[in-house]
Design an enzyme around this catalytic site. Structure first.
Site, PDB file in Angstrom:
ATOM      1  N   SER A  80       7.437 -70.173  20.360  1.00  0.00           N
ATOM      2  CA  SER A  80       7.005 -70.244  18.967  1.00  0.00           C
ATOM      3  C   SER A  80       5.540 -70.643  18.902  1.00  0.00           C
ATOM      4  O   SER A  80       5.152 -71.733  19.337  1.00  0.00           O
ATOM      5  CB  SER A  80       7.843 -71.272  18.211  1.00  0.00           C
ATOM      6  N   HIS A 113       7.515 -65.677  18.771  1.00  0.00           N
ATOM      7  CA  HIS A 113       8.103 -66.085  17.489  1.00  0.00           C
ATOM      8  C   HIS A 113       6.990 -66.633  16.601  1.00  0.00           C
ATOM      9  O   HIS A 113       6.211 -67.488  17.017  1.00  0.00           O
ATOM     10  CB  HIS A 113       9.153 -67.157  17.770  1.00  0.00           C
ATOM     11  N   ASP A 116       6.260 -68.351  12.885  1.00  0.00           N
ATOM     12  CA  ASP A 116       6.897 -69.074  11.782  1.00  0.00           C
ATOM     13  C   ASP A 116       6.009 -69.061  10.551  1.00  0.00           C
ATOM     14  O   ASP A 116       4.920 -69.632  10.557  1.00  0.00           O
ATOM     15  CB  ASP A 116       7.156 -70.526  12.198  1.00  0.00           C
ATOM     16  N   MET A 158       5.559 -70.163   6.675  1.00  0.00           N
ATOM     17  CA  MET A 158       6.078 -71.168   5.726  1.00  0.00           C
ATOM     18  C   MET A 158       5.212 -71.190   4.471  1.00  0.00           C
ATOM     19  O   MET A 158       3.989 -71.095   4.563  1.00  0.00           O
ATOM     20  CB  MET A 158       6.035 -72.552   6.378  1.00  0.00           C
ATOM     21  N   HIS A 195       9.532 -65.021  11.529  1.00  0.00           N
ATOM     22  CA  HIS A 195      10.555 -65.811  10.820  1.00  0.00           C
ATOM     23  C   HIS A 195       9.968 -66.237   9.482  1.00  0.00           C
ATOM     24  O   HIS A 195       9.095 -67.097   9.435  1.00  0.00           O
ATOM     25  CB  HIS A 195      10.914 -67.013  11.716  1.00  0.00           C
ATOM     26  N   MET A 223       9.969 -68.174   6.278  1.00  0.00           N
ATOM     27  CA  MET A 223      10.531 -69.305   5.527  1.00  0.00           C
ATOM     28  C   MET A 223       9.841 -69.316   4.170  1.00  0.00           C
ATOM     29  O   MET A 223       8.982 -70.154   3.876  1.00  0.00           O
ATOM     30  CB  MET A 223      10.309 -70.602   6.299  1.00  0.00           C
ATOM     31  N   MET A 258      19.607 -71.732  12.690  1.00  0.00           N
ATOM     32  CA  MET A 258      18.638 -72.834  12.734  1.00  0.00           C
ATOM     33  C   MET A 258      19.331 -74.086  13.272  1.00  0.00           C
ATOM     34  O   MET A 258      20.379 -74.490  12.776  1.00  0.00           O
ATOM     35  CB  MET A 258      18.070 -73.119  11.342  1.00  0.00           C
ATOM     36  N   GLY A 265      11.012 -76.011   8.800  1.00  0.00           N
ATOM     37  CA  GLY A 265       9.799 -76.582   8.202  1.00  0.00           C
ATOM     38  C   GLY A 265       8.842 -77.182   9.199  1.00  0.00           C
ATOM     39  O   GLY A 265       7.634 -77.120   8.994  1.00  0.00           O
ATOM     40  N   GLY A 320       8.002 -78.101  13.564  1.00  0.00           N
ATOM     41  CA  GLY A 320       8.318 -78.120  14.978  1.00  0.00           C
ATOM     42  C   GLY A 320       8.539 -79.561  15.419  1.00  0.00           C
ATOM     43  O   GLY A 320       8.289 -80.510  14.666  1.00  0.00           O
ATOM     44  N   GLY A 321       9.021 -79.715  16.635  1.00  0.00           N
ATOM     45  CA  GLY A 321       9.111 -81.041  17.225  1.00  0.00           C
ATOM     46  C   GLY A 321      10.269 -81.897  16.762  1.00  0.00           C
ATOM     47  O   GLY A 321      10.300 -83.092  17.027  1.00  0.00           O
ATOM     48  N   ASP A 343      16.907 -71.724  17.119  1.00  0.00           N
ATOM     49  CA  ASP A 343      15.533 -72.130  16.817  1.00  0.00           C
ATOM     50  C   ASP A 343      15.531 -73.569  16.317  1.00  0.00           C
ATOM     51  O   ASP A 343      16.127 -73.860  15.270  1.00  0.00           O
ATOM     52  CB  ASP A 343      14.988 -71.177  15.736  1.00  0.00           C
ATOM     53  N   GLY A 344      14.848 -74.424  17.082  1.00  0.00           N
ATOM     54  CA  GLY A 344      14.695 -75.811  16.664  1.00  0.00           C
ATOM     55  C   GLY A 344      15.211 -76.770  17.717  1.00  0.00           C
ATOM     56  O   GLY A 344      16.405 -76.772  18.027  1.00  0.00           O
ATOM     57  N   GLY A 345      14.284 -77.520  18.319  1.00  0.00           N
ATOM     58  CA  GLY A 345      14.686 -78.507  19.325  1.00  0.00           C
ATOM     59  C   GLY A 345      15.213 -77.898  20.608  1.00  0.00           C
ATOM     60  O   GLY A 345      15.991 -78.526  21.332  1.00  0.00           O
ATOM     61  N   GLY A 368       9.233 -74.036  20.781  1.00  0.00           N
ATOM     62  CA  GLY A 368       7.858 -74.358  20.421  1.00  0.00           C
ATOM     63  C   GLY A 368       7.326 -75.499  21.245  1.00  0.00           C
ATOM     64  O   GLY A 368       6.637 -75.309  22.257  1.00  0.00           O
TER      65      GLY A 368
HETATM   66  C1  DX5 Z   1      10.912 -74.649  12.465  1.00  0.00           C
HETATM   67  C2  DX5 Z   1      10.562 -73.336  13.092  1.00  0.00           C
HETATM   68  C3  DX5 Z   1      10.630 -73.300  14.562  1.00  0.00           C
HETATM   69  C4  DX5 Z   1       9.718 -74.250  15.294  1.00  0.00           C
HETATM   70  C5  DX5 Z   1      10.494 -74.764  16.458  1.00  0.00           C
HETATM   71  O1  DX5 Z   1      11.044 -74.483  11.105  1.00  0.00           O
HETATM   72  O2  DX5 Z   1      11.405 -72.311  12.611  1.00  0.00           O
HETATM   73  O3  DX5 Z   1      10.443 -71.978  15.071  1.00  0.00           O
HETATM   74  O4  DX5 Z   1       8.544 -73.667  15.780  1.00  0.00           O
HETATM   75  O5  DX5 Z   1       9.762 -75.746  17.066  1.00  0.00           O
HETATM   76  P1  DX5 Z   1      10.393 -76.692  18.171  1.00  0.00           P
HETATM   77  O6  DX5 Z   1      10.772 -75.824  19.327  1.00  0.00           O
HETATM   78  O7  DX5 Z   1       9.273 -77.628  18.457  1.00  0.00           O
HETATM   79  O8  DX5 Z   1      11.581 -77.372  17.562  1.00  0.00           O
HETATM   80 ZN    ZN Z   2      11.258 -70.241  13.576  1.00  0.00          ZN
END
Ligand code: DX5
Ligand code: ZN
Length: 250
Positions: free
Chosen positions: A43, A68, A70, A72, A101, A103, A172, A177, A179-180, A207-209, A229
């Site tokens: 990401s 990927h 993102d 937003m 993606h 959002m 998800m 919203g 990363g991290g 996607d996420g964590g 990410g």
């Molecule tokens: C969050 C995004 C993710 C984000 C994931 O809303 O959709 O794609 O980049 O980041 P990590 O891998 O740090 O959780």
């Molecule tokens: Zn994403």
């Protein structure tokens, strides 16, 4: 392994050669062309935007299947991120497929702009789509891959109206919203449930964590596209993180 090798502007698109068999394909939906094995999707939200080209080179060399992106809007999610201009720059820089993606509260208004900027696949949130079939139809007309996703609090059943016609469902595993964030373990049952709703040809993205540990949990429940990410681009050794992810899902 499949690779996108060469670029040739032809009208509104480009053509890529595919290493295994050197078949040619028009730019667009990447999912049917990717190998059935697990796909790693770094990401770019976690990239340093002043060094994004160099970081794309690193993840490409380490076996990224797609990138990927993102998007937003500060309405559907509280954060703002990149828009079509960023996608256009990345499109010019790399031949990796772009997995966008959205959002956004209003994805319908922006699909053409992201397609024009060079997206290969667009995933929208089911919570934002009054008429998912129409959005998917527009993505098909544009020749793009089509994905649908849902927030952690939205039940898998909400996908019913859209799921038959998409290439990919994104589950998800954090609240969208930022990363991290920490992986939500209670999404594992949902991943398994969604896999049970999909045909074999359809991809299941998480996607996420995502890191080597959480990716393995998701793989065991049927996920086959792994967005990462922070784990990959958060400042550590990119190649080592990609290698660990690959081992965890193979
Ligand atoms: C969050 C995004 C993710 C984000 C994931 O809303 O959709 O794609 O980049 O980041 P990590 O891998 O740090 O959780
Ligand atoms: Zn994403």
């Amino acid at each position: 392994m499949l690779q996108y090798l060469e670029w040739k502007p032809t009208g509104r698109g480009w053509w890529a050669s595919v290493l295994n068999g050197m078949q040619r394909m028009e730019r667009g939906n990447p999912w049917p062309l990717l190998p059935p094995a697990a796909v790693l999707a770094p990401s770019l939200l976690a990239s340093d935007f002043c060094r994004v080209g160099e970081q794309i080179d690193r993840v490409a060399a380490a076996g990224a299947g797609v990138l990927h992106v993102d998007v937003m809007d500060a309405h559907f999610v509280p954060n703002l991120s990149m828009g079509p201009g960023f996608v256009r720059s990345v499109r010019r820089y790399t031949d990796l497929p772009l997995d966008v993606h959205l959002m956004l509260t209003d994805p319908a208004t922006y699909i053409e702009r992201f397609a024009d900027a060079g997206a290969d696949s667009i995933t929208f949130h089911v919570e934002t789509a009054a008429d998912p079939a129409r959005l998917i139809g527009r993505l098909r007309e544009l020749g793009l891959g089509a994905g649908v996703t849902l927030r952690p609090g939205t039940p898998a059943e909400a996908l019913r109206a859209a799921i038959r016609d998409v290439d990919l469902v994104l589950v998800m595993t954090v609240e969208p919203g930022y990363g991290g964030q920490e992986f939500m373990g209670n999404m594992l049952a949902k991943i398994a449930a969604v896999r049970g709703m999909l045909e074999e040809r359809q991809r299941l993205e998480v996607d996420g964590g995502i890191n080597a540990e959480t990716a393995a949990w998701c793989r065991a429940r049927g996920a086959d596209v792994f967005v990462a990410g922070t784990d990959v681009l958060g400042g550590g050794d990119v190649a080592a993180a990609m290698r660990a992810l690959r081992e965890a899902v193979t």
